[in-house]
Design a protein around this motif. Sequence first.
Motif, mmCIF file in Angstrom:
data_model
loop_
_atom_site.group_PDB
_atom_site.id
_atom_site.type_symbol
_atom_site.label_atom_id
_atom_site.label_comp_id
_atom_site.label_asym_id
_atom_site.label_seq_id
_atom_site.Cartn_x
_atom_site.Cartn_y
_atom_site.Cartn_z
ATOM 1 N N SER A 273 0.889 -1.052 -0.001
ATOM 2 C CA SER A 273 -0.093 0.118 -0.057
ATOM 3 C C SER A 273 1.104 1.332 0.080
ATOM 4 O O SER A 273 2.035 1.242 0.127
ATOM 5 C CB SER A 273 -0.836 0.080 1.349
ATOM 6 N N LYS A 275 1.690 5.192 1.309
ATOM 7 C CA LYS A 275 1.377 6.032 2.383
ATOM 8 C C LYS A 275 2.079 7.419 1.948
ATOM 9 O O LYS A 275 3.016 7.187 1.196
ATOM 10 C CB LYS A 275 2.125 5.469 3.671
ATOM 11 N N ASN A 279 1.311 14.838 5.752
ATOM 12 C CA ASN A 279 -0.186 14.864 5.529
ATOM 13 C C ASN A 279 -0.678 16.218 5.329
ATOM 14 O O ASN A 279 -1.591 16.441 6.034
ATOM 15 C CB ASN A 279 -0.708 13.897 6.740
ATOM 16 N N GLN A 292 -5.187 8.211 4.298
ATOM 17 C CA GLN A 292 -4.283 8.853 5.440
ATOM 18 C C GLN A 292 -5.495 9.602 6.509
ATOM 19 O O GLN A 292 -6.728 9.884 6.168
ATOM 20 C CB GLN A 292 -3.464 9.955 4.923
#
Lengths: 362, 362, 362, 362
Positions: A273, A275, A279, A292
Amino acid sequence: MAGNSFGQIFKVTTFGESHGSYIGVVVDGCPAGLFLDLDFIQLELDKRKPGQNRLSSSRNEDDKFEIISGTFEGKTTGTPLCIMIKNKDVQSEDYLVYKDFYRPSHADFTYQKKYGIRDHRGGGRASARETAARVVAGAIAKLILKNLNIIIFAYSYRIGEVVLQDNYELLDLSLADKNEVKCPDAAMAIKMIAAIETAKFEGDSIGGIVQCIIQNCPAGLGEPVFDKFDADLAKAMLSINAAKGFEIGSGFYSSTIKGSENNDDLVKLKDGSFKTKTNNSGGVLGGITNAQDIYFRVAFKPTPTFAKARNLVDEKGEIVKYEDIKGRFDPCIVPRAVPVVEAMAAIVTVDHLFRNRCANLY
Amino acid sequence: MAGNSFGQIFKVTTFGESHGSYIGVVVDGCPAGLFLDLDFIQLELDKRKPGQNRLSSSRNEDDKFEIISGTFEGKTTGTPLCIMIKNKDVQSEDYLVYKDFYRPSHADFTYQKKYGIRDHRGGGRASARETAARVVAGAIAKLILKNLNIIIFAYSYRIGEVVLQDNYELLDLSLADKNEVKCPDAAMAIKMIAAIETAKFEGDSIGGIVQCIIQNCPAGLGEPVFDKFDADLAKAMLSINAAKGFEIGSGFYSSTIKGSENNDDLVKLKDGSFKTKTNNSGGVLGGITNAQDIYFRVAFKPTPTFAKARNLVDEKGEIVKYEDIKGRFDPCIVPRAVPVVEAMAAIVTVDHLFRNRCANLY
Amino acid sequence: MAGNSFGQIFKVTTFGESHGSYIGVVVDGCPAGLFLDLDFIQLELDKRKPGQNRLSSSRNEDDKFEIISGTFEGKTTGTPLCIMIKNKDVQSEDYLVYKDFYRPSHADFTYQKKYGIRDHRGGGRASARETAARVVAGAIAKLILKNLNIIIFAYSYRIGEVVLQDNYELLDLSLADKNEVKCPDAAMAIKMIAAIETAKFEGDSIGGIVQCIIQNCPAGLGEPVFDKFDADLAKAMLSINAAKGFEIGSGFYSSTIKGSENNDDLVKLKDGSFKTKTNNSGGVLGGITNAQDIYFRVAFKPTPTFAKARNLVDEKGEIVKYEDIKGRFDPCIVPRAVPVVEAMAAIVTVDHLFRNRCANLY
Amino acid sequence: MAGNSFGQIFKVTTFGESHGSYIGVVVDGCPAGLFLDLDFIQLELDKRKPGQNRLSSSRNEDDKFEIISGTFEGKTTGTPLCIMIKNKDVQSEDYLVYKDFYRPSHADFTYQKKYGIRDHRGGGRASARETAARVVAGAIAKLILKNLNIIIFAYSYRIGEVVLQDNYELLDLSLADKNEVKCPDAAMAIKMIAAIETAKFEGDSIGGIVQCIIQNCPAGLGEPVFDKFDADLAKAMLSINAAKGFEIGSGFYSSTIKGSENNDDLVKLKDGSFKTKTNNSGGVLGGITNAQDIYFRVAFKPTPTFAKARNLVDEKGEIVKYEDIKGRFDPCIVPRAVPVVEAMAAIVTVDHLFRNRCANLY
């Protein structure tokens, strides 16, 4: 024109005025088979109820709810849920004085202009009491999210000049329920409480900011180009009484920096996955969640009701001196807005979870 | 699930991708009898078109629109208007490189996750090119508002660290059209342009804030408790590409001050109408307009595309070094977002004007 | 107010007038990943196109469609599909004569009253030409249904006095495509054609009934208490030009009989599923499908345009004698309504399939 | 997905099950300033309440309503009206027997399939008791229409084989309230009553048709091409329990005749307005009202509950013999459907009156 519903698939309609017999909510589109944990709903309601402590309105409501429809043997049936809360501690005579003038920065004037009639008692429909109905609907949404391990936390991020650090990851968010100001930093909570008590002592009120985080939300929620996840969040938050601003991720701060500072680069995890390293996006890109954390802030103005003597203008245009405001009110709305922000965030998330079920073919 | 429409009575639906044959819009619910001033619509479109100057994308589009339906002898007929704009300067080969990875802080990853398929060329549907269709719909809305003398102005309020004073009343807003950065303060415009050029020179991009004012809007618009005027504005603004925040009136600043500072006291004018001494509310109380100026700000993040060499991760999780980004892009999206903010504000205002027609009995 | 969209999740918006440059449709909410079989869409369009034979309007349209947006490499991307059809054989001068009066039993008068303006050419937006856009959307819906083995058939059940037997199970429905009147019974087809030709010869027109069957539809579709499957079907059908009635299952006949005659008793099959012995309900109970065949009928009035000389009243109230009507028209709308009924049935079914995805929790 | 609301501007949401504590309705979008004539609302409710006479269910409900929200000093305030009716005579034990099987031609099976859970008591949400909430909303709509002199009448047009003449203009419609079968022709009323009593005596039930007329409705209501006035009427009517068909004007009969027979020619009246000589269109052309009487018919199937002994299949697939059905039911639903048809017609008319306010510019 009808404007008291929110959501497309999980549709919430609230009704009721501050000094009517009940306020309530109809939740249409709640899927069948959900066990309605009544204790959980009551707990959520208790978080926003007035009269909890010295910081909030002295209105004394136990806010017990009644389920009118939509369940059978403890579970939802897919038919509309109607849930109501009785208004008990209604002291309408306190509001008689408001019959004659438009309270400044309240909705009195605008309701009168729009409808040509208004229920002056306790703000009528514009009262924050309406948000109790939202909290009930939000609690149901949270029950759905719980099963998917999606968690929503909100807390007081700022009260007046007292402001927490930005990084919520350094906080133990569960501590927010431990104090009356809903702040997860115990030391700062004391300062926030002091700020509110000072404002109250001065016969004044004070504003603040709620921060909210949605965790474990899957990627893919949001329906561009108009019903973006963050656009619907923004609407949901601005629909809360006294809200004046919304920002997601790096928000207004992003307007001051460079792309190279703001971009969130992707990394690939061992499980395949993706990430993001940072953020700043706040969990939403192009209006769609990216798995996220989703985090955003909502600014609330200071309560427009406060005790300090002032000159006000009545509906006839005459100046009236007020030495005291008789209605019950909070010197700072923020701690009680925290559960309302969570409720609206939960409603948006559930609605978009369901909307996303139709993004792909089968 | 369908998310490409905005508005309840004046309903705008956009379609089209950056590198498709056309982008376009259907406006359903435009009242009959409106003279469609084509020159005005073109002028509006020209405000956001790319390739205007050194600050914007080099994509060269003349953005001529075609009216496909909904008019007869120059006037609207009450049937849906379809208006389309041909995509001419499509250099899809420039985007081949994007087939293999998710550009950071773009919607590539989220579209792929949601739909399992994406048009990588120029951002596809997530491209800001879609906003041209909004500007067309907004121009039609403005034509309706013009007849009611309701005026909407937006301008660049902040670019990076360069920020205007708060008080828009001290500015001649019409000057915003005089420079390429859409700033009504000529001196500050020079600084803003310098900030953008510096970012561009560094191979970087920069964010900013658009401020928008709606003047002469009557009291009464907004449908509590969810479809509040400011809630719908917030949604409209957050639905614009790269928008990360919204605030109305004293907004986030109100969270830092006292009620006695933030409240807007009413005064009665000689003609019997009411005015507020200050306007911290930003023209909306309880979700309903109060006939004062409506003003709000929208924060835009820095463009996530910029030329500086960086390490990126492709869809296979491998690190790729980019020394140059081939697609066309703006180093700062803010000047071209200005007409889009105006367009969305116009659409919200018209929709609520019509919704308010049913607030009273006859 | 906007009324040109149908469906909640699979949302179809049509636009365009009979004598404009194009008619078209936006399908918002079509799931991503659907292979758009262009040949199939063209085949569907061909079923309703004019000029096919002596029974239909002499308007000569090849009805080739163009996909404007929403696909990538042949598949849908989850973004709105816009598909347009050029209007080619537009003889607007034929309609000049209609500028001066309201054709009886047409929408001329009502459009003028509602909008204060109308495009008199070929009926403008009220023309049955708009239904071509519905057929395109219906073809996309059928492609979705195909993958689920859900099949929709419609046919001419009645033309004037010529009426088929009730029991569609005794017919080979696929034969309906073999003749120009879309009747699956070859012998009755000849009688129907004769009825239409007789009406045409007399300078008259004739009405009829379309019957439609949806097969293999799963149980559970329909959202009580207002968005029942049959209620949405009824709306969809009455929205078709010239439709005057709708009935499902035993329909109007059920009003004449006893409960013991009308009830459908359940039997249990070996695989554990339930079946009804009879199907007077027409596949829907309490607004929800029960996995039996869904069948319904739609009544169409005779075309209000016909050649016979008549006295008509113009907009000034003066009597005008018409010996001939110049526009192109069908003496019987029913055969060309057959694919439109199918299209609307497909749209309703797909929309409810998606709506039903949220009936249960996970 | 949410399906319990009807209307766009005047939005009606019902909730509640047959054997819950209350049924109720939220009316959102009712304009402010309407005097809510409580006696009128009660009178309307009384028209459909059970236990009125030997023809209807023996369930004994006085159907007193309570206004929970939305009024102030007797008038509507523009906020949502919530009105509730207590369920008093609930004999749930009578329905225990239904826990084990799906009653034929009831919604038991389909609710179970859709939701995986059902409230078997008295039909739960699928019970006709829900229509009491519609009648309350309809009464409010009628109060709005009264001020505009728009009148809605419905009556029993057919019961089994007993059928009135077509021409409602030859009847004194006000007589429909004089007998228990809601038929304006006293002689035919006797025959209708006999037909129902015969069915009941045989342990059976019987179907029928309700005819409804809307008088003095202005031209211009209806929003093509999907939200046509007659399309919304059709949906409204098919959403009523047990409705199986809808036709407007000459309806199904028009499918059997020629255009020259069916067309309604226009004549000009002395006051300059237009009238049609005949009214086969039933007051709607192209989906828009033409200021003639709107009239339509709704077919109702015979009640699927009746006393006659039968073999039924339970949920385990086993055959069960029923000699008696314990629940309360009407041998013919038609007389009690009359006020529900009126209510839904009133809701559609009010909603379209408001929608039409935005057809023109100012």
